[in-house]
Design a protein around this motif. Structure first.
Motif: not given
Length: 227
Positions: A164-185
């Motif tokens: 669970v993160g709030d930045t594009v870098n958070d998303a890229l890291a999580a999805k690149g590692a095969g995790l689910y990603f929840i974006a907080s706005l």
């Protein structure tokens, strides 16, 4: 089933953007530099302060900045201006515990920026199983390998984890590692359109919606669904 909930810290578990803007400018003033604008500060938000300060004050003495910056963090923590976790967010963490999910914090902060939250009597001590930060990680966001240590230390598979993160870098890291990603706005800095295709599983407006979002991931979900 999602077994591990990994949380970003700044502007996810606790809102820090505004107090960081105030504090960073206070340090710059102490060192004789003009204040950084909100626009420029936002552009470099998410980077370690020791990196971002070179954009705010070119030529600044980094040792002097560190000295005043860490003194300010201690003062702001004592004044309860920094890292005050909302009671409702603590309740969400407690519900995750009731659901038998393990919780971790993964942040780009350094140990000196985080050490007050690592104390055994801190309010998170009984809720967060482990903290991962700049000093105890070999890789850092957006590198997907940042999650390897968490997975190996605790025996999780990527598909059992959500970040669970709030930045594009958070998303890229999580999805690149095969995790689910929840974006907080919640911080208001980014909107859904700022994230690339297939980088976010669920968007939330605030931390109180994270519990439902994780439950949706457990039972199947619509890509880029808004919780």
């Amino acid at each position: 089933m999602i077994k591990a909930v990994i949380l970003d810290l700044d502007d996810t578990l606790v809102m820090t953007k505004d107090v960081a803007f105030e504090g960073d400018n206070e340090v710059l003033k102490i060192l004789g530099y003009p204040p950084v604008s909100r626009k420029v500060h936002n552009q470099h938000w998410g980077k370690p302060a020791e990196q971002a300060v070179h954009f705010w004050a070119p030529g600044i003495n980094l040792d002097e900045f560190r000295r005043e910056y860490y003194k300010l963090i201690e003062r702001y923590v004592d004044l309860k201006k920094l890292d005050v976790i909302p009671e409702n967010n603590l309740k969400i963490l407690d519900k995750f515990i009731q659901e038998d999910r393990s919780m971790y914090v993964l942040t780009s902060r350094s140990h000196n920026e985080l050490k007050h939250m690592l104390e055994p009597d801190h309010i998170l001590a009984s809720r967060i199983q482990a903290f991962y930060y700049k000093d105890n990680l070999k890789f850092h966001k957006p590198d997907p390998r940042v999650f390897q240590l968490i997975e190996s230390n605790h025996g999780w598979k990527p598909e059992e984890c959500v970040y669970v993160g709030d930045t594009v870098n958070d998303a890229l890291a999580a999805k690149g590692a095969g995790l689910y990603f929840i974006a907080s706005l919640e911080s208001g800095l980014l909107s859904k359109k700022d994230f690339g295709e297939n980088t976010v599983d669920i968007f939330v407006n605030n931390f109180s919606q994270v519990l439902k979002a994780v439950q949706l991931l457990d039972h199947g979900h619509q890509k880029n669904k808004h919780s």
